[in-house]
Design a protein around this motif. Structure first.
Motif, mmCIF file in Angstrom:
data_model
loop_
_atom_site.group_PDB
_atom_site.id
_atom_site.type_symbol
_atom_site.label_atom_id
_atom_site.label_comp_id
_atom_site.label_asym_id
_atom_site.label_seq_id
_atom_site.Cartn_x
_atom_site.Cartn_y
_atom_site.Cartn_z
ATOM 1 N N VAL A 65 0.828 -1.106 0.056
ATOM 2 C CA VAL A 65 0.121 -0.040 -0.054
ATOM 3 C C VAL A 65 0.921 1.165 0.280
ATOM 4 C CG1 VAL A 65 -1.749 1.240 1.172
ATOM 5 C CG2 VAL A 65 -2.029 -1.250 1.174
ATOM 6 N N LEU A 66 1.781 1.296 0.800
ATOM 7 C CA LEU A 66 2.664 2.582 0.923
ATOM 8 C C LEU A 66 3.607 2.781 -0.230
ATOM 9 C CD1 LEU A 66 3.665 2.301 4.859
ATOM 10 C CD2 LEU A 66 2.272 4.049 3.406
ATOM 11 N N ASP A 67 4.032 1.672 -0.553
ATOM 12 C CA ASP A 67 4.854 1.659 -2.011
ATOM 13 C C ASP A 67 3.997 2.208 -3.233
ATOM 14 O OD1 ASP A 67 7.400 1.330 -3.606
ATOM 15 O OD2 ASP A 67 6.367 -0.450 -4.205
ATOM 16 N N SER A 68 2.764 1.718 -3.251
ATOM 17 C CA SER A 68 1.767 2.392 -4.435
ATOM 18 C C SER A 68 1.525 3.909 -4.288
ATOM 19 C CB SER A 68 0.632 1.639 -4.164
ATOM 20 O OG SER A 68 -0.200 1.985 -3.269
ATOM 21 N N LEU A 69 1.629 4.382 -2.989
ATOM 22 C CA LEU A 69 1.322 5.764 -2.573
ATOM 23 C C LEU A 69 2.611 6.844 -2.286
ATOM 24 C CD1 LEU A 69 -1.915 4.788 -0.655
ATOM 25 C CD2 LEU A 69 -1.822 5.932 -2.873
ATOM 26 N N LYS A 70 3.760 6.282 -2.491
ATOM 27 C CA LYS A 70 4.992 6.999 -2.000
ATOM 28 C C LYS A 70 4.887 8.531 -2.362
ATOM 29 C CE LYS A 70 9.838 6.142 -1.650
ATOM 30 N NZ LYS A 70 11.083 5.415 -1.794
ATOM 31 N N ALA A 71 4.685 8.734 -3.680
ATOM 32 C CA ALA A 71 4.754 10.163 -4.029
ATOM 33 C C ALA A 71 3.525 11.189 -3.068
ATOM 34 C CB ALA A 71 4.010 10.496 -5.438
ATOM 35 N N GLU A 72 2.742 10.619 -2.456
ATOM 36 C CA GLU A 72 1.814 11.251 -1.605
ATOM 37 C C GLU A 72 1.998 10.918 -0.296
ATOM 38 O OE1 GLU A 72 -2.195 10.492 -2.894
ATOM 39 O OE2 GLU A 72 -1.432 9.413 -4.603
ATOM 40 N N TRP A 73 3.239 10.703 0.469
ATOM 41 C CA TRP A 73 3.352 10.280 1.842
ATOM 42 C C TRP A 73 3.304 11.487 2.547
ATOM 43 C CZ3 TRP A 73 8.217 6.749 2.294
ATOM 44 C CH2 TRP A 73 7.959 5.506 1.845
ATOM 45 N N PRO A 74 2.437 11.479 3.625
ATOM 46 C CA PRO A 74 2.512 12.632 4.508
ATOM 47 C C PRO A 74 3.615 12.868 5.232
ATOM 48 C CG PRO A 74 1.331 10.809 5.565
ATOM 49 C CD PRO A 74 1.700 10.275 4.218
ATOM 50 N N GLN A 75 4.213 14.180 5.423
ATOM 51 C CA GLN A 75 5.498 14.531 5.825
ATOM 52 C C GLN A 75 5.580 15.215 7.207
ATOM 53 O OE1 GLN A 75 8.184 13.861 3.698
ATOM 54 N NE2 GLN A 75 6.708 12.670 2.651
ATOM 55 N N GLY A 76 4.829 14.879 7.938
ATOM 56 C CA GLY A 76 4.804 15.374 9.407
ATOM 57 C C GLY A 76 3.637 16.133 10.017
ATOM 58 N N TYR A 77 3.513 16.296 11.212
ATOM 59 C CA TYR A 77 2.346 17.078 11.737
ATOM 60 C C TYR A 77 2.326 18.345 11.244
ATOM 61 C CZ TYR A 77 2.903 13.239 15.174
ATOM 62 O OH TYR A 77 3.244 12.275 15.730
ATOM 63 N N GLY A 78 0.921 18.881 11.092
ATOM 64 C CA GLY A 78 0.767 20.160 10.372
ATOM 65 C C GLY A 78 1.093 20.422 8.923
ATOM 66 N N HIS A 79 1.756 19.199 8.255
ATOM 67 C CA HIS A 79 2.244 19.240 6.921
ATOM 68 C C HIS A 79 0.847 19.889 6.096
ATOM 69 C CE1 HIS A 79 -0.130 15.975 5.624
ATOM 70 N NE2 HIS A 79 0.061 15.381 6.587
ATOM 71 N N GLN A 80 1.189 20.423 4.778
ATOM 72 C CA GLN A 80 0.437 20.903 3.852
ATOM 73 C C GLN A 80 -0.383 20.017 2.865
ATOM 74 O OE1 GLN A 80 -0.847 24.202 4.291
ATOM 75 N NE2 GLN A 80 0.558 24.186 6.326
ATOM 76 N N GLY A 81 0.247 18.668 3.002
ATOM 77 C CA GLY A 81 -0.317 17.752 2.223
ATOM 78 C C GLY A 81 -1.744 17.049 2.540
ATOM 79 N N SER A 82 -1.940 15.665 2.029
ATOM 80 C CA SER A 82 -3.031 15.110 2.121
ATOM 81 C C SER A 82 -3.264 14.709 3.673
ATOM 82 C CB SER A 82 -3.190 13.853 1.337
ATOM 83 O OG SER A 82 -2.886 14.144 -0.116
ATOM 84 N N THR A 83 -4.600 14.396 3.972
ATOM 85 C CA THR A 83 -4.864 13.768 5.393
ATOM 86 C C THR A 83 -5.330 12.512 5.126
ATOM 87 O OG1 THR A 83 -5.824 15.737 6.131
ATOM 88 C CG2 THR A 83 -6.462 13.950 7.287
ATOM 89 N N TRP A 84 -4.433 11.366 5.752
ATOM 90 C CA TRP A 84 -4.576 10.134 5.857
ATOM 91 C C TRP A 84 -5.253 9.580 6.839
ATOM 92 C CZ3 TRP A 84 -0.352 6.539 3.208
ATOM 93 C CH2 TRP A 84 0.164 7.375 2.010
ATOM 94 N N PHE A 85 -6.311 9.020 6.754
ATOM 95 C CA PHE A 85 -7.112 8.240 7.865
ATOM 96 C C PHE A 85 -7.328 6.768 7.653
ATOM 97 C CE2 PHE A 85 -11.367 7.685 10.142
ATOM 98 C CZ PHE A 85 -11.002 7.995 11.228
ATOM 99 N N ALA A 86 -6.973 5.987 8.539
ATOM 100 C CA ALA A 86 -7.004 4.674 8.281
ATOM 101 C C ALA A 86 -7.186 3.617 9.292
ATOM 102 C CB ALA A 86 -5.400 4.245 7.827
ATOM 103 N N GLY A 87 -7.509 2.331 9.016
ATOM 104 C CA GLY A 87 -7.492 1.253 10.034
ATOM 105 C C GLY A 87 -6.370 0.512 9.831
ATOM 106 N N LEU A 88 -5.651 0.351 10.841
ATOM 107 C CA LEU A 88 -4.379 -0.451 11.078
ATOM 108 C C LEU A 88 -4.314 -1.516 11.832
ATOM 109 C CD1 LEU A 88 -2.439 2.972 11.860
ATOM 110 C CD2 LEU A 88 -2.826 2.170 9.642
ATOM 111 N N ARG A 89 -3.582 -2.460 11.619
ATOM 112 C CA ARG A 89 -3.225 -3.679 12.315
ATOM 113 C C ARG A 89 -1.847 -3.490 12.602
ATOM 114 N NH1 ARG A 89 -4.529 -9.267 13.476
ATOM 115 N NH2 ARG A 89 -6.437 -8.247 13.306
ATOM 116 N N ILE A 90 -1.586 -3.375 14.277
ATOM 117 C CA ILE A 90 -0.399 -2.988 14.758
ATOM 118 C C ILE A 90 0.017 -4.186 15.619
ATOM 119 C CG2 ILE A 90 0.839 -1.614 16.287
ATOM 120 C CD1 ILE A 90 -1.310 0.463 15.538
ATOM 121 N N GLY A 91 1.360 -4.769 15.623
ATOM 122 C CA GLY A 91 1.768 -5.461 16.255
ATOM 123 C C GLY A 91 3.007 -5.239 17.407
ATOM 124 N N SER A 92 3.565 -6.043 18.138
ATOM 125 C CA SER A 92 4.447 -5.869 19.171
ATOM 126 C C SER A 92 4.589 -4.303 19.684
ATOM 127 C CB SER A 92 5.901 -5.851 18.265
ATOM 128 O OG SER A 92 6.118 -6.888 17.790
#
Length: 145
Positions: A65-92
């Motif tokens: 998923v991330l590789d397919s969207l690499k050009a659009e990656w958010p660049q930090g808090y308060g960035h001027q780019g897109s807002t990514w809202f997601a359902g995540l599976r987290i381990g460890s």
């Protein structure tokens, strides 16, 4: 009594909903580069409570998923780019202590990103591949270069 040569692996996992605030490739002086994320997880009634988390990319589905969207990656808090809202599976999941610049103690929640179950970028639904448990994910499958 019969002895089996089985390797058991146990992993605390959690499903979470939140914002992906930053995605970046980290290139340490020693070792291989890896993808790190900062996210804000929502908790409580209507997501009023917010919990910051540092994640390391580990799941092959999330890497795809991330590789397919690499050009659009958010660049930090308060960035001027897109807002990514997601359902995540987290381990460890774990807590890492650190010292703040003023010398006081702090801690950050951290874990491994195993899957992105669904994703919206600026409220637009993004198609993501179905997630299935990674049996043995190789280092090459976990990298986004």
């Amino acid at each position: 009594m019969k002895t089996q040569n089985a390797n058991n692996y146990f992993n605390l996992t959690a499903d979470a909903v939140g914002y992906i605030d930053e995605v970046k490739v980290v290139k340490p002086r020693k070792g291989d580069s890896f993808v790190a994320l900062k996210a804000t997880l929502l908790e409580g009634q209507n997501g009023q409570e917010r919990v910051g988390i540092d994640l390391i990319l580990r799941g092959s589905q999330a890497a795809e998923v991330l590789d397919s969207l690499k050009a659009e990656w958010p660049q930090g808090y308060g960035h001027q780019g897109s807002t990514w809202f997601a359902g995540l599976r987290i381990g460890s999941l774990n807590v890492k202590p650190y010292l703040k610049r003023d010398g006081t103690a702090g801690a950050v929640l951290s874990g491994r990103l195993l899957a992105i179950k669904w994703l919206k970028i600026d409220k637009e639904d993004i198609q993501v591949p179905a997630w299935q448990h990674d049996e043995h994910t190789s280092a090459a499958e976990r990298k986004v270069a």
